[in-house]
Design a protein around this motif. Structure first.
Motif, mmCIF file in Angstrom:
data_model
loop_
_atom_site.group_PDB
_atom_site.id
_atom_site.type_symbol
_atom_site.label_atom_id
_atom_site.label_comp_id
_atom_site.label_asym_id
_atom_site.label_seq_id
_atom_site.Cartn_x
_atom_site.Cartn_y
_atom_site.Cartn_z
ATOM 1 N N GLN A 129 0.828 -1.211 0.000
ATOM 2 C CA GLN A 129 0.000 0.000 0.000
ATOM 3 C C GLN A 129 0.863 1.263 0.000
ATOM 4 O O GLN A 129 0.534 2.252 -0.648
ATOM 5 C CB GLN A 129 -0.921 -0.001 1.221
ATOM 6 C CG GLN A 129 -2.028 -1.039 1.131
ATOM 7 C CD GLN A 129 -2.985 -0.932 2.295
ATOM 8 O OE1 GLN A 129 -3.953 -0.182 2.257
ATOM 9 N NE2 GLN A 129 -2.709 -1.684 3.353
ATOM 10 N N SER A 130 1.977 1.233 0.722
ATOM 11 C CA SER A 130 2.837 2.415 0.783
ATOM 12 C C SER A 130 3.495 2.700 -0.561
ATOM 13 O O SER A 130 3.799 3.843 -0.885
ATOM 14 C CB SER A 130 3.909 2.237 1.869
ATOM 15 O OG SER A 130 4.841 1.226 1.502
ATOM 16 N N TYR A 131 3.721 1.645 -1.378
ATOM 17 C CA TYR A 131 4.352 1.830 -2.676
ATOM 18 C C TYR A 131 3.344 2.096 -3.787
ATOM 19 O O TYR A 131 3.717 2.513 -4.878
ATOM 20 C CB TYR A 131 5.163 0.586 -3.059
ATOM 21 C CG TYR A 131 6.579 0.586 -2.521
ATOM 22 C CD1 TYR A 131 7.615 1.164 -3.232
ATOM 23 C CD2 TYR A 131 6.866 -0.008 -1.297
ATOM 24 C CE1 TYR A 131 8.909 1.155 -2.738
ATOM 25 C CE2 TYR A 131 8.154 -0.016 -0.785
ATOM 26 C CZ TYR A 131 9.174 0.567 -1.517
ATOM 27 O OH TYR A 131 10.445 0.569 -1.014
ATOM 28 N N SER A 132 2.069 1.834 -3.526
ATOM 29 C CA SER A 132 1.070 1.868 -4.600
ATOM 30 C C SER A 132 0.284 3.159 -4.671
ATOM 31 O O SER A 132 -0.670 3.257 -5.439
ATOM 32 C CB SER A 132 0.086 0.692 -4.430
ATOM 33 O OG SER A 132 0.769 -0.534 -4.482
ATOM 34 N N GLY A 133 0.634 4.125 -3.860
ATOM 35 C CA GLY A 133 -0.057 5.398 -3.933
ATOM 36 C C GLY A 133 -1.508 5.285 -3.513
ATOM 37 O O GLY A 133 -1.819 4.984 -2.368
ATOM 38 N N ALA A 134 -2.417 5.509 -4.484
ATOM 39 C CA ALA A 134 -3.847 5.508 -4.173
ATOM 40 C C ALA A 134 -4.435 4.105 -4.070
ATOM 41 O O ALA A 134 -5.581 3.941 -3.671
ATOM 42 C CB ALA A 134 -4.601 6.303 -5.236
ATOM 43 N N VAL A 135 -3.675 3.084 -4.439
ATOM 44 C CA VAL A 135 -4.191 1.715 -4.386
ATOM 45 C C VAL A 135 -4.239 1.233 -2.947
ATOM 46 O O VAL A 135 -3.274 1.389 -2.195
ATOM 47 C CB VAL A 135 -3.315 0.761 -5.235
ATOM 48 C CG1 VAL A 135 -3.794 -0.667 -5.101
ATOM 49 C CG2 VAL A 135 -3.332 1.202 -6.678
ATOM 50 N N ARG A 136 -5.368 0.649 -2.551
ATOM 51 C CA ARG A 136 -5.537 0.161 -1.185
ATOM 52 C C ARG A 136 -5.837 -1.329 -1.199
ATOM 53 O O ARG A 136 -6.490 -1.831 -2.104
ATOM 54 C CB ARG A 136 -6.678 0.893 -0.478
ATOM 55 C CG ARG A 136 -6.397 2.349 -0.192
ATOM 56 C CD ARG A 136 -7.563 2.974 0.547
ATOM 57 N NE ARG A 136 -7.915 2.222 1.753
ATOM 58 C CZ ARG A 136 -7.293 2.377 2.922
ATOM 59 N NH1 ARG A 136 -6.299 3.237 3.037
ATOM 60 N NH2 ARG A 136 -7.661 1.668 3.967
#
Length: 204
Positions: A129-136
Motif C-alpha cells: 500500500q505504501s508503494y502503490s499510492g492511491a491503491v488500497r
C-alpha cells in the motif's frame, strides 16, 4: 604462394576482429557476473538485491505483528550474505529473544511458522500500500493454519486479527477449526448435503 599470402591476410583480419570482440565480451561478461551474482562478494543477484530492500521494509512492518503474536519472544530479520554454496539475498532468519541467538525459520514449530507467515502477510500488505499510492488493500483472506495453534496461541491470534479488522479493512478467515466459530461474529458457513454444498450467512 599467392593462396598462402591471402590466407595469412585473412587470418590476421579475423584475429584482429576476434580480439575486438573478446574485449567487448569481457566487459559484458564482467557486468553479467555482477548482475547475476556470480562475481560480487555477497553472491546476490541484482534482482534479489532490489527485492531485498523491499523485504527489509516488509520484515520491519511484520515484526510489529510478530512481536505481539509471540509475546515479544521472536523477531524476523533479513539474513545477509550468501546461503551455503548458493546465492543469497532473500533469506529470513529468526532472532530468539529468549536465547539471544539467531535461528533458522525451519526450527520454529508449525504454529510459530504460521504466526510468522501471518505477520509477513500483514507486513507485505502495509508495504504494498505504501508503494502503490492511491491503491488500497482493503481485504485479506487467511486460508487455514489455525489448526496448528494451541489454545493460548489461537486466542492471541484471534485477538490480534480482531484488533486489525474494523473500519474499512476486512479480514476473512477460512478455517474448519470449531474454536473459531465462537469468536467470529460474522460467518459464512458452508455445509455439505446430498444435493451439494450449502452456504449460510450467520451474524451474531
Amino acid at each position: 604462394l599467392r593462396t598462402i599470402t591471402e590466407s595469412a591476410a585473412a587470418v590476421q583480419q579475423y584475429t584482429e576482429e576476434a580480439a575486438a570482440l573478446d574485449v567487448q565480451y569481457s566487459r559484458a561478461a564482467k557486468l553479467a557476473g555482477y548482475v547475476t551474482g556470480r562475481s560480487n562478494a555477497l553472491r546476490v543477484p541484482l534482482l534479489q538485491y532490489v527485492l531485498g530492500m523491499m523485504l527489509d521494509e516488509t520484515i520491519q512492518s511484520a515484526n510489529r505483528f510478530f512481536s505481539v503474536l509471540s509475546r515479544g519472544r521472536y523477531a524476523l530479520q533479513h539474513k545477509q550474505g550468501k546461503s551455503g554454496a548458493g546465492y543469497g539475498g532473500l533469506d529470513i532468519e529468526v532472532l530468539d529473544g529468549m536465547s539471544g541467538t539467531c535461528r533458522s525459520v525451519e526450527t520454529l514449530s508449525g504454529g510459530e511458522q504460521f504466526l510468522a507467515s501471518l505477520s509477513l502477510a500483514f507486513g507485505l500488505s502495509d508495504v504494498v500500500q505504501s508503494y502503490s499510492g492511491a491503491v488500497r488493500l482493503d481485504s485479506i483472506f487467511i486460508d487455514e493454519g489455525f489448526g496448528s495453534l494451541d489454545a493460548d496461541a489461537l486466542e492471541k491470534a484471534v485477538d490480534t486479527l480482531a484488533g486489525l479488522a474494523g473500519g474499512d479493512k476486512l479480514i476473512g478467515v477460512i478455517s474448519h477449526v470449531e474454536a473459531l466459530q465462537d469468536r467470529l461474529t460474522r460467518q459464512v458457513r458452508v455445509t455439505k448435503t446430498r444435493a451439494g454444498s450449502k452456504a449460510e450467512i450467520v451474524v451474531e
